[in-house]
Each structure stands twice: as C-alpha cells, then as structure tokens.
Design an enzyme around this catalytic site. Structure first.
Site, PDB file in Angstrom:
ATOM      1  N   HIS A 272      44.103  99.486 -58.812  1.00  0.00           N
ATOM      2  CA  HIS A 272      43.023  99.650 -58.177  1.00  0.00           C
ATOM      3  C   HIS A 272      41.943 100.764 -58.104  1.00  0.00           C
ATOM      4  O   HIS A 272      42.330 101.728 -58.935  1.00  0.00           O
ATOM      5  CB  HIS A 272      43.651 100.065 -56.393  1.00  0.00           C
ATOM      6  CG  HIS A 272      44.681  98.839 -56.183  1.00  0.00           C
ATOM      7  ND1 HIS A 272      45.923  99.104 -56.135  1.00  0.00           N
ATOM      8  CD2 HIS A 272      44.514  97.508 -56.041  1.00  0.00           C
ATOM      9  CE1 HIS A 272      46.679  97.948 -55.682  1.00  0.00           C
ATOM     10  NE2 HIS A 272      45.659  97.098 -55.728  1.00  0.00           N
ATOM     11  N   MET A 291      59.031 113.792 -55.635  1.00  0.00           N
ATOM     12  CA  MET A 291      59.612 113.151 -54.515  1.00  0.00           C
ATOM     13  C   MET A 291      61.008 113.036 -54.753  1.00  0.00           C
ATOM     14  O   MET A 291      61.934 113.315 -53.633  1.00  0.00           O
ATOM     15  CB  MET A 291      59.140 111.650 -54.404  1.00  0.00           C
ATOM     16  CG  MET A 291      57.620 111.553 -53.964  1.00  0.00           C
ATOM     17  SD  MET A 291      57.189 109.919 -53.280  1.00  0.00           S
ATOM     18  CE  MET A 291      57.359 109.012 -54.917  1.00  0.00           C
ATOM     19  N   ARG A 292      61.545 113.033 -55.940  1.00  0.00           N
ATOM     20  CA  ARG A 292      62.939 112.935 -56.068  1.00  0.00           C
ATOM     21  C   ARG A 292      63.640 114.319 -55.731  1.00  0.00           C
ATOM     22  O   ARG A 292      64.715 114.499 -55.223  1.00  0.00           O
ATOM     23  CB  ARG A 292      63.258 112.674 -57.564  1.00  0.00           C
ATOM     24  CG  ARG A 292      64.841 112.169 -57.848  1.00  0.00           C
ATOM     25  CD  ARG A 292      64.865 111.820 -59.389  1.00  0.00           C
ATOM     26  NE  ARG A 292      64.370 110.281 -59.665  1.00  0.00           N
ATOM     27  CZ  ARG A 292      63.501 110.267 -60.685  1.00  0.00           C
ATOM     28  NH1 ARG A 292      62.777 111.248 -61.440  1.00  0.00           N
ATOM     29  NH2 ARG A 292      63.140 109.011 -60.714  1.00  0.00           N
ATOM     30  N   GLU A 293      62.865 115.323 -56.071  1.00  0.00           N
ATOM     31  CA  GLU A 293      63.202 116.612 -55.852  1.00  0.00           C
ATOM     32  C   GLU A 293      63.060 117.080 -54.334  1.00  0.00           C
ATOM     33  O   GLU A 293      64.155 117.769 -54.031  1.00  0.00           O
ATOM     34  CB  GLU A 293      62.468 117.523 -56.632  1.00  0.00           C
ATOM     35  CG  GLU A 293      62.918 117.959 -57.976  1.00  0.00           C
ATOM     36  CD  GLU A 293      61.783 118.787 -58.887  1.00  0.00           C
ATOM     37  OE1 GLU A 293      60.880 119.219 -58.148  1.00  0.00           O
ATOM     38  OE2 GLU A 293      61.705 118.546 -60.130  1.00  0.00           O
ATOM     39  N   GLY A 295      64.179 115.062 -52.188  1.00  0.00           N
ATOM     40  CA  GLY A 295      65.323 114.227 -51.455  1.00  0.00           C
ATOM     41  C   GLY A 295      64.995 113.084 -51.430  1.00  0.00           C
ATOM     42  O   GLY A 295      65.778 112.125 -50.297  1.00  0.00           O
ATOM     43  N   VAL A 298      64.571 107.905 -55.046  1.00  0.00           N
ATOM     44  CA  VAL A 298      63.424 107.376 -56.200  1.00  0.00           C
ATOM     45  C   VAL A 298      64.457 106.776 -57.230  1.00  0.00           C
ATOM     46  O   VAL A 298      65.119 107.547 -57.825  1.00  0.00           O
ATOM     47  CB  VAL A 298      62.759 108.494 -56.682  1.00  0.00           C
ATOM     48  CG1 VAL A 298      61.774 108.015 -57.772  1.00  0.00           C
ATOM     49  CG2 VAL A 298      61.843 109.253 -55.570  1.00  0.00           C
ATOM     50  N   PRO A 299      64.017 105.534 -57.689  1.00  0.00           N
ATOM     51  CA  PRO A 299      64.692 104.949 -58.632  1.00  0.00           C
ATOM     52  C   PRO A 299      64.175 105.293 -59.978  1.00  0.00           C
ATOM     53  O   PRO A 299      63.278 106.112 -60.110  1.00  0.00           O
ATOM     54  CB  PRO A 299      64.618 103.560 -58.441  1.00  0.00           C
ATOM     55  CG  PRO A 299      63.350 103.510 -57.751  1.00  0.00           C
ATOM     56  CD  PRO A 299      63.072 104.411 -57.032  1.00  0.00           C
TER      57      PRO A 299
END
Lengths: 600, 446
Positions: A272, A291-293, A295, A298-299
C-alpha cells in the site's frame, strides 16, 4: 463507545453500490437483524426515490436521496456514513457529512485521496469525535451486529469464517484482503472475531491501530487482539507504548508484513501507499522485534501466525461460544415487477391501507368516501373535518351543466353510440390546464406567492411578468355583490372546521386588490378549492415539500376528475335515455376560410 | 500513488509560475534551463539571451544531491564565476558521455563512503552565476512529520546545514488545520536569531510565502538550500522537491507538465512496467508491477496489496530474494481484459529465458480471500493469457501454483485447473482451506 457498531446501527450509504448494499442486507437477514443496516442511499445523479433490495426472500425499498443532508434529515437515527465516493469527491462528501453532524463513524473506501485533504479530513473528524475508518479500506465489522459493505466477502465466506456472530478476537489490519484472510485463520484456530477493522492502506488514515485497540480494550466481548501491521509508519509503536503504560492489558498477537523490503532500496514500493519505510524504525523487522520485546506475541513469520493464534487462544481457556440461530438467504430470488403500498388482497379480506373494506364501507362504520380517499390516496386516516371537506369538494365539482367542453364531448360520444366508459373517457380527456386546471394552478401560484412572502401587489406584478392570468380569479357573471354560493359554502365550511386557513386568508387579500380593479375578479370556485386543499394539508402537518409534490403530481386535478366523473356519467346516461341520434355540427356554425395551398 | 520526487528545474518552474501569488514583495528572474546535451544548450541560447550575456553554473538535475562533493557542479573555468556558454556546453557533453559514478554518502572527512551508483547523466540545469555574500544565503524547507507540517528555517544555507542542523535550524510545526494567520504569526515569531535584524521581517515574509506555496501546491517536500536574498531580489540556488501525486487531478493547471524521473542509478523502467503503469492509471482497479530480477525463476501474480507483500516475504524467507523475479499486485476488481493484459505481461517476461541453472520456473497465482473481486472473472483473464502463452510456458518448464478464495472462487479454481489440463500445463490449485502462502512451500519442495 465500547463497540463500533450494534445490532441497531444503521448507515447512510453514499453512492448506490448495489452489490455491496445487497451484501449488507444479506448479512442482516442471516444474523436476524430486525432492520436493514442501510437506512438511506445518497445517489446524487439518480432520479429515483428508492431502490429495491432483497431482505431474505422478500424485497424492501431503501430510500434514495440527492444529498447527504436530505438523507440524514429523513433518517436521523442512521449515524454511520459509508462513503463510496471516488477519490475525487470522497473528501467533499466526508467534510459535508462532518458539517451536517450526527454521525458517530464514517468509512471511506476511496484510495488515493490527496494527502493534504486526507489529513485535514482526519483532523476535522478527530476534533468532532467521529471515528474515521479508511481511506482506502474495505471497512469494519462487528460480527452479529453490523457489517460494512463488502468486508468479509460473500455470505458463504462470512459464515465459514464465523463472521456471523461475535467471537473473542479484536482484529486490526491495514490490508482489506488480509483482513478477510485473518478472519478465516482466526475462525480455524480460535473462535472468530468480536470486532474487526481494516484501517486502510493510504499513508494518512483516520483511525489508526491504537484508536481501535483502545476501544477494543474497553469492549468486554474482546478477550484478546490481533494486529497485522505493515512496513512503513510508526503506528505500531503507539500500541507498544499503550501496553507499556497499561492502557492495553489484553493479550496482543501481532505481525508486520513487508520483511522483504529490507532487501531493496526505497525505490521499490511494496503493498500500500502507506507501506514504505523511512528509516530503520519503520522496517517490518524492527517493528516485529520491538513488539516482541514489549511482550506482544510475535511469530517468526507470517506462516507461523496461525500456530501462534492457536496457542495463545487455547492458553486463555475461554468458554465456548454458543452458535446462534441463523436465517438462510434463499439461493434463488426473483425481483418483483410491481410495487403496491396502498391495498392488499392477499389475506382474508382486501384492505385499504390496512383497513378491511368492511370496516369502512357501510354507514354503520361512520366512514364516508372521504375516508376511503384518505386511505387509498394518502395512506393516512384523515380527521373528520378533512374527509368532510374532501366530500364537499367532490359534491361541489360534480357537474357544471352540458355546455362545458368535457360534458359536451361526453354527450357527443354517447350520441355516436359509444358505451358509458368510452363516452366518459372522452369527457375526462378534456380535463387539463384549461378545463379544471385552475384548481392546480391556483394552488401552485398562490402557494408560491405566499411561500415567498409576496405582497398582493407584488404577486400581481409577478403574474403579469410571467404573462399568466391568475388562476382561480375571475367569474363570468359573479362578483362580490353577487357572490358564488358554492364559494361561500366552501369558505364557511373552512372557517368553521379548519384549524386555520393561512393561504385562503392570503388569497382574500389578493382578491380585495383584484376586485378593486374589476368587480368580477373574485376568487372563484376552482381557486377556492385549490387554496383550501393546501390549507387542509398544512393543517394536517404535511411539509411544504410534500404539498408541492401533491400539486406537482396532479393530486388536485384528481379530485376534479373523480367529482366531475359523476356529472359526465349523468350526461352520458341522459343521452342514452333520450336515445338522441348521431350529432352533426351545423355547417352554418363554422367559419370556412380555406385558401388553395401554395407550392413551395 | 505516493510522494514523488521531481527535478529541480520543475520545482523552480512551479514556484516561478505562482511567484506573484506567494511572493508578491519579491522578485525572481527565473533564469534557468534544462538540457540534455551541449548542442541543446546552444539551441536554447538563441532565445534565452542571458545564457550568452552572463557567466553560468551547470549541474546535473537528476534527483540526487551532494553534486558539489561529487565534483558535478560547474561554476569555474579558470576562476570561480567565469563559465561561458561554450564551456558549459562542452562540460555537459563531457559529463553526459559514458557512465558516471556518484557517491550518495560521505564520511566526516568528506571522503566518499559506500559503493557509488553508476549511471548516465542525462539532464542538466543551467543558470546564471550569482555573485553574493555568504551572509546573503539562507535555508528553508517544509515537509510533513507525523500529523503536522513542519517548516525548517536557517540563517545559513549550503551543504553544511546538515552538520549544523541542531544548532542552526529552527523548526516550527503546524497542525493541518492551522489558519494562514496563525502560521504567519508563528513564523514571524520564530525567525532564526542569526538572521540580521534588518532582514528579519523580509526573511519571515519569504518563509510565509514559501510555506503557503508548499501547502497550497501540494508539495510533499520542498527545500531551498540555499536561497539568496538581496533586498527584495531572490535567487533559488538549489532546490529539492517531492509532490503528492495523488493531488495530481486537482493540480493539472498548477503543476503544468511535470515529470517523475527514475532516480539516478535505478534502471529505467522497462516498457512492460510502463505499460502496466499506464493501464493502472486508466482503471479504477489497481495493477502494479516492479521487476526485481527478471532472470530469476519465481514469478508472482498475486491479488491484493497486503497478500502480495506476504507472498514476497515468504518467498524471501524460504527461497531467498535471488529467486524472486518480480513484485506486483492486482486488486480492486479488475476486468477480465485488464487481468488478461496483466497476466500476458508477466507470462511474456517469465518465458523469455530458461533458468540458467536448468531448474523449472514457478508462477505463483496467489491471493487472500477476496472481499468483492469476482475470482472466476479475473481467472478468465488469466486463462485467456494461458491460451496465448501455453507453448512458451512449457518451454521454460513452468509450474503453476494457485491459491485463492472469495466470490465465485470455486468456479475460478475449477476453470483454471481445466484450462491448464487442457493445455498440458503443470498446475496445482488450492482454495481457502489451504493457508494463504502455503503454496510457496509446496512449490519450493518440488
């Protein structure tokens, strides 16, 4: 607002996108909504007043309007605008609707609205506390309550993806296509979604991930959330902040697509318009790591997202959601050729606007022909003074002797050996602007003058300029001193029974002026009827627009047609009784002036 | 549809066209020409007399900066400010012959860092040499940051601005809804302190006009670095600009005939890509194509802006980018004819050469579950393209993997399977029960 939409939410659909609207109504029927989710359609270039759509096996009429303002005025409860205007006009449509007010959310589908306009539009909406979904979006859905246009695709897919009833997931995506895909994945690996929003693919969209997720945080139906982000922009960081600050406490699963972008320089535009990384922070990898850090679940890749959803969902041990009853949209439906809104002969007894014939027919019912007209012509129960007035009018116009053109025609036809109906019709065919038309004309012109606040003098000036003699003014022999008793009767009736007669009062001031010029320029019977009809409708609470429409559609003429038919039939039967021979007009009554045709 | 860089010449032309509206108290001579070679410059000089009368500056106008550091600004022959028309013409001819290496980044010692971009110089801008004091040079730029528009102003222009950014540059941010009066007032109140007292008012007025032009003319980025202000006389020595091309339909008159060139070092768009862009501009649907590595073996024809990215991600993860030939997407309900054209374009490209390593080629016809696009209808277009290219497809040992859902998908999948079988093409077809990108794994395992 905990929930974006409820089962009562209704929308105004800007642009008559029939497929999308039908999909909404199919959804409504499937989830057993009571009312269609589209209350009105704005179709600026259509001349129609409504369009037909299927609501299950039956058809419903959805009103069409030329402008958003008209649609909103007619359907004030509809607080969602579905803006399907093109990128050239979508901004203007949104801004106008924001100005009109009364909308809680607006969805804008156009892609590529100029950025500066989109920003201004989004900011204005924010200040007015209106949630904007889009631009460049397929919309949003609150399963089991309301679905925007095409989101979720076909009804088969909707049921397959469990979008027909609320699940536990709050879903936010940028992409519309992947929204659908995610719904499917969530239905397979979890229990469906409670609310979902595709925020839109353009760089500047109205509500962003965090706006929708904060609402979902407050929505008790939402137990966890899934965010599908994209390379480009920094919206995901706002979600991270909200988790850190405790504004979002529900579990969040997230993935940012566009990890490929790191391999290419910024010249390659993936996806986009909003998907272009300016700096490392905006890359998909960087956002996924951040985002993983924080919490968030996140795959490692999009392919692993389904497994991640399954494990988070199962870990929450939520109660199973009961499957609600659904209605099935018939596979084959046929559109009706005709519509009838006044009478119905399908039941035990035929009804007039809901009233069985027997309930209005006999004298014991207390109903007269005026009541029947009010039911069949206006679909309303008029009060007694109004039905009495209608009957008075019919009686007053029933006949005016054999010499008027209509009666004359009917008599000539009857003498030619034609039937009652044929003879009657030849009489009726003369009714028009010159014969009987003064009723229409008087109503139209006097109302125009009154609406525009013209003084009698200005009105006369106006009509002179238009080159039209004032309809409803003037009589062959009658004057103020020698009044037309039919007129006196009508006026007395109105004075005694009408709540008020503003247009007649005005017309009397005009009459005072015209009779000062010439004695016989009185308000005649046609004028009085037309003017009092307007006063009747005003007193009954009709809007000026509705009254103008009555006049324009020839309703006043209709009273004359019905009334005078009585007289015409009388003349036809009279001829039959007298068995008069074929009529031939005397030649000495014709001026013959027939020069020889010139050659050209 | 996005923010697009334009040439310095076009940026100046746009400002010049609207000069009196935005800068009524200033004058700008607008002595600038763009040429591709020396003889074109000589030709232009027949009508633009100043090219003969004044000494000149010439530089490439190809969207990249740091031209001075790359020794690509001609302002001296024997000494600064003595460049004649003849010298400029010969210099342009020299620089436009053969490939040039251009460095985009430099270390703190002004030594080039990283690999240079190599490409031909094709466009040059030529202007009069403007003698001026360093103190007459200023900097101004504007862009959108987050939800705000920001103007950046400095009393010192030139290439050093980036090194001294924090110390020298004043930033003022405005919400999109700011009124002209609010903007003017705030700019006047924030003139950099280094601007000489006597010039402050004039500097502010110029910046107010500049910011208004930035907003009203739908620039996405606008920079003048530097401009020279001598009383009411303005010279725009160097400009960088991007337009929001989504506003193009409203700005036809205002922008005039503006061009969006490919960046220096980027390959020119192939005719196929240009054809797709042209088709995209004409339809309400979306057709996009970028060629990444046309000799690679995996080609994608994916529906949807989001799904196409997911496929590209997955191919990069599983096969690496060396095997990925293209990126693209079609969406928004294209017609059968549009889909056929798009499929033919891809099939033509992917069947030109065999894989150098002798492997078969792969075509991924992917997509998520469509919201409203009729799958059978778009697949009809793809099938029609198969009919045309079947033999060529077999010649490169092409294997087709299809995954799609949405309105009418059962028919679409059935039709494409039947067509491939009829034409003797290898195909595997999957619907929404298969994970969207799983066909990439399947294709790579073969």
């Amino acid at each position: 607002m905990e929930q974006l939409y409820t089962k009562d939410t209704q929308a105004i659909f800007w642009n008559n996108n029939k497929t999308a609207i039908q999909r909404m109504l199919d959804y409504d029927y499937t989830i057993q909504r009571k009312t269609p989710s589209v209350a009105a359609i704005v179709a600026p270039t259509s001349g129609n007043k409504f369009d037909k759509f299927f609501f299950g096996p039956d058809e419903v009429m959805i009103p069409l309007f030329k402008t958003t303002a008209e649609a909103k005025a007619a359907q004030p409860q509809a607080d969602v605008l579905l803006n399907f205007a093109s990128f050239r006009t979508a901004y203007d449509v949104t801004m106008e609707a924001l100005e009109i007010g009364g909308f809680s959310s607006m969805m804008i589908t156009a892609e590529g609205i100029p950025e500066r306009l989109a920003r201004g539009m989004n900011q204005t909406a924010r200040e007015k506390n209106v949630t904007i979904i889009g631009p460049a979006t397929v919309g949003a859905i609150t399963p089991g309550a309301f679905k925007v246009a095409n989101i979720g695709g076909t009804i088969t897919n909707i049921v397959q993806s469990k979008l027909h009833r609320a699940g536990s997931c709050g879903l936010v995506t940028r992409s519309g296509g992947l929204f659908n895909e995610l719904s499917n994945i969530i239905s397979i690996n979890a229990d469906g979604i409670a609310e979902g929003v595709a925020i839109g693919g353009d760089r500047f969209v109205g509500s962003v991930f965090i706006d929708n997720m904060l609402r979902m945080e407050k929505n008790p139906t939402v137990k966890y959330m899934i965010l599908l982000g994209e390379v480009g922009g920094t919206e995901e960081y706002k979600v991270i902040e909200a988790i850190k600050s405790g504004a979002i406490t529900k579990p969040v699963i997230a993935w940012c697509i566009g990890t490929i972008a790191k391999y290419y320089d910024s010249g390659v535009q993936f996806g986009h318009a909003g998907a272009s990384a300016n700096g490392e922070m905006e890359t998909a990898d960087y956002k996924n790591n951040a985002m993983r850090e924080a919490g968030i679940h996140v795959p490692n890749s999009f392919n692993e997202l389904p497994g991640m959803i399954k494990s988070v969902f199962e870990g929450m041990n939520l109660a199973e959601i009961p499957e609600p009853e659904m209605s099935t949209v018939p596979a084959v439906r046929r559109s009706k050729e005709f519509i009838c809104t006044i009478s119905d002969d399908r039941g035990e007894e035929c009804t007039y606007a809901g009233f069985p014939i027997s309930s209005v027919a006999t004298p014991a019912t207390g109903k007269g022909i005026g009541d029947v007209i009010s039911l069949l012509w206006f679909k309303k129960q008029y009060p007694k003074w109004a039905t009495d007035f209608i009957e008075t009018v019919l009686k007053t116009v029933a006949d005016h002797g054999p010499a008027v053109s209509g009666a004359h025609n009917a008599k000539v036809t009857a003498r030619a050996g034609k039937s009652v109906v044929e003879s009657l019709v030849t009489g009726l065919l003369t009714i028009g602007p010159r014969f009987g038309g003064a009723i229409d004309g008087a109503a139209e012109h006097f109302k125009y003058a009154d609406d525009n606040g013209l003084t009698p003098k200005e009105f006369l000036g106006h009509m002179k300029k238009e080159g039209i003699p004032i309809p409803g003014i003037g009589h062959r022999i009658k004057s103020l001193k020698n009044p037309d008793l039919r007129v006196t009767g009508l006026m007395n009736f109105a004075a005694e029974n009408f709540p008020s007669t503003p247009l007649l009062d005005y017309a009397r001031t005009v009459e005072a002026l015209t009779t000062s010029k010439k004695e016989n320029l009185i308000l005649n019977v046609d004028g009085t009827i037309g003017i009092l009809m307007v006063d009747m409708w005003r007193a009954l609470g009709y809007s000026e627009d509705e009254i103008n429409e009555f006049i324009a559609s020839g309703t006043l003429n209709a009273f004359f047609i019905v009334g005078r038919s009585i007289g015409f039939i009388g003349h036809v039967l009279d001829e039959k009784r007298l068995a008069m021979p074929m009529y031939r007009h005397p030649m000495d009554d014709i001026l013959y002036d027939v020069p020889e045709a010139e050659e050209i | 549809m996005a923010q697009k860089a334009i040439r310095e010449y076009d940026a100046k032309s746009i400002l010049a066209k609207h000069w009196n509206k935005y800068f009524p108290d200033f004058t700008y001579a607008y002595e600038t020409v763009m040429v591709q070679n020396g003889s074109e410059l000589n030709e232009v000089a027949k009508t633009a007399s100043w090219l003969n009368e004044k000494t000149l500056v010439a530089k490439p106008d190809m969207l990249f900066g740091k031209r001075g550091m790359n020794d690509l600004v001609l302002f001296r022959d024997a000494k600064p400010g003595d460049v004649s028309l003849a010298k400029a013409a010969s210099w342009i001819d020299e620089k436009s012959t053969g490939d040039q290496s251009v460095y985009f980044s430099f270390d703190e010692n002004d030594k080039p860092s990283g690999e240079p971009s190599v490409d031909k110089l094709t466009n040059f801008i030529v202007e009069p040499f403007t003698p001026h004091e360093q103190s007459e040079e200023y900097y101004v730029s504007a862009t959108c940051v987050g939800d705000n528009d920001v103007i950046y102003m400095s009393a010192e222009g030139g290439i050093a601005i980036e090194q001294n950014w924090d110390a020298k540059v004043i930033e003022v941010a405005f919400p999109i809804t700011a009124t002209e009066d609010e903007i003017a007032e705030k700019i006047r109140a924030n003139v950099p302190k280094d601007v000489a007292e006597k010039n402050k008012a004039q500097f502010a007025e110029f910046c107010i006009g500049f910011f208004k032009a930035y907003r009203e003319l739908n620039f996405a980025y606008l920079e003048i670095n530097p401009f020279v202000m001598q009383g009411s006389k303005i010279e725009l020595l160097d400009m960088v600009a991007k337009l929001d091309d989504t506003a193009g339909f409203m700005m036809v008159e205002e922008w005039g005939d503006v061009e969006y060139p490919t960046a220096f070092g980027m390959e020119a768009k192939s005719p196929e890509v240009e054809a797709v862009e042209e088709a995209d501009a004409k339809t309400g649907a979306s057709l996009k194509l970028t060629l990444l590595k046309p000799e690679a073996r995996i080609w994608t024809m994916v529906a949807g802006g989001g799904a196409s990215v997911v496929y590209a991600d997955t191919i990069a993860d599983m096969a690496g980018i060396d095997d990925l030939a293209n990126y693209g997407e079609y969406s928004g309900g294209p017609t059968t004819g549009e889909t056929k054209f798009y499929a033919e374009t891809l099939l033509d490209l992917m069947t030109r050469e065999k894989d150098p390593q002798g492997r078969g080629k792969v075509m991924i016809i992917g997509g998520a579950i469509a919201n409203f696009t009729d799958v059978a209808k778009t697949f009809t277009g793809i099938i029609q393209a198969f009919d045309v290219y079947a033999e060529k497809m077999k010649a490169v040992d092409l294997k087709i993997y299809v995954r799609r859902g949405g309105p009418n998908y059962e028919k679409g999948l059935k039709d494409i399977k039947e067509a491939a079988d009829r034409l003797g093409l290898y195909i595997e077809v999957y619907g929404p029960e298969t994970h969207v990108t799983d066909i990439v794994r399947m294709a790579l395992e073969k």
